[in-house]
Write an enzyme that holds these catalytic residues in place. Sequence first.
Site, PDB file in Angstrom:
ATOM      1  N   ASN A  12       2.552   1.444   4.110  1.00 16.56           N
ATOM      2  CA  ASN A  12       2.878   0.271   4.803  1.00 16.56           C
ATOM      3  C   ASN A  12       2.493   0.467   6.303  1.00 16.56           C
ATOM      4  O   ASN A  12       3.498   0.013   7.117  1.00 16.56           O
ATOM      5  CB  ASN A  12       4.092  -0.221   4.508  1.00 16.56           C
ATOM      6  CG  ASN A  12       4.562  -1.858   4.998  1.00 16.56           C
ATOM      7  OD1 ASN A  12       5.538  -2.019   5.253  1.00 16.56           O
ATOM      8  ND2 ASN A  12       3.519  -2.661   5.035  1.00 16.56           N
ATOM      9  N   CYS A  52      -1.170   0.690   7.431  1.00 12.73           N
ATOM     10  CA  CYS A  52      -2.627   0.415   7.325  1.00 12.73           C
ATOM     11  C   CYS A  52      -3.011  -1.001   6.777  1.00 12.73           C
ATOM     12  O   CYS A  52      -3.141  -1.807   7.376  1.00 12.73           O
ATOM     13  CB  CYS A  52      -3.323   1.724   7.233  1.00 12.73           C
ATOM     14  SG  CYS A  52      -3.405   3.013   8.244  1.00 12.73           S
ATOM     15  N   ARG A  53      -3.125  -0.667   5.635  1.00 11.71           N
ATOM     16  CA  ARG A  53      -3.857  -1.679   4.969  1.00 11.71           C
ATOM     17  C   ARG A  53      -2.828  -2.884   4.321  1.00 11.71           C
ATOM     18  O   ARG A  53      -3.190  -4.141   4.826  1.00 11.71           O
ATOM     19  CB  ARG A  53      -4.213  -1.192   3.484  1.00 11.71           C
ATOM     20  CG  ARG A  53      -5.525  -0.281   3.542  1.00 11.71           C
ATOM     21  CD  ARG A  53      -5.866   0.475   2.244  1.00 11.71           C
ATOM     22  NE  ARG A  53      -4.512   1.234   1.636  1.00 11.71           N
ATOM     23  CZ  ARG A  53      -4.480   1.792   0.457  1.00 11.71           C
ATOM     24  NH1 ARG A  53      -5.203   1.591  -0.191  1.00 11.71           N
ATOM     25  NH2 ARG A  53      -3.583   2.569   0.332  1.00 11.71           N
ATOM     26  N   SER A  54      -1.758  -2.742   3.937  1.00 10.92           N
ATOM     27  CA  SER A  54      -0.736  -3.761   3.709  1.00 10.92           C
ATOM     28  C   SER A  54      -0.298  -4.725   4.901  1.00 10.92           C
ATOM     29  O   SER A  54      -0.248  -5.747   4.935  1.00 10.92           O
ATOM     30  CB  SER A  54       0.358  -3.480   2.849  1.00 10.92           C
ATOM     31  OG  SER A  54       1.191  -2.412   3.571  1.00 10.92           O
ATOM     32  N   CYS A  57       0.757  -1.173  -0.011  1.00 11.58           N
ATOM     33  CA  CYS A  57       0.066   0.126   0.068  1.00 11.58           C
ATOM     34  C   CYS A  57       0.838   0.860  -0.041  1.00 11.58           C
ATOM     35  O   CYS A  57       2.063   1.125  -0.132  1.00 11.58           O
ATOM     36  CB  CYS A  57      -1.022  -0.054   0.996  1.00 11.58           C
ATOM     37  SG  CYS A  57      -0.245   0.131   2.794  1.00 11.58           S
ATOM     38  N   ASP A  74      -8.171   3.485   2.272  1.00  6.69           N
ATOM     39  CA  ASP A  74      -7.288   3.564   3.327  1.00  6.69           C
ATOM     40  C   ASP A  74      -7.702   3.988   4.561  1.00  6.69           C
ATOM     41  O   ASP A  74      -8.136   5.258   4.650  1.00  6.69           O
ATOM     42  CB  ASP A  74      -6.151   4.499   2.463  1.00  6.69           C
ATOM     43  CG  ASP A  74      -4.930   4.651   3.203  1.00  6.69           C
ATOM     44  OD1 ASP A  74      -5.155   4.135   4.469  1.00  6.69           O
ATOM     45  OD2 ASP A  74      -3.994   5.214   2.783  1.00  6.69           O
TER      46      ASP A  74
END
Length: 153
Positions: free
Chosen positions: A11, A13-15, A8, A123
Amino acid sequence: MKRVLFVCLGNICRSPMAEAVMHDLVEQRGLSNSIKVDSAATSSWHVGEVPHKGTQKKLKEFGISTSGMKGRQLSDEDFKAFDYIVGMDSSNVQNIREMLGQPDHPKIFRFLDLTPHRKDVPDPYYTGDFQETYELVVDGCEALLHKILADLE
């Protein structure tokens, strides 16, 4: 052995959420010797930082650890090292392709394209909605795990 890299923008939050959820799924199914998981960012903004407190809090609700996770930036070596390079949104995929000089390689794809959702993972750094992100990440990880298991056969 199959290796998965979630990517993301930052690096944090999402990934890392996808990395932690996939790692948990892999462990639950006894596949730790067959599937390895990591995450990275297209930017260098949060290199060395732990996952966002919202990501940590949401994962903790489900007993999923982020222990030892630190933000890192995508590198050229990642293209050689990973079998699946998974962007959390369309912009991430475009940036990954540009950064790695791979304009149309099939190992680079958008995370939710494997699900009926077929959209970007929002995000939560901007939306604040870590629950929505978590639900989409779980769906995406289940779909990706199914694909990996089929590829291992």
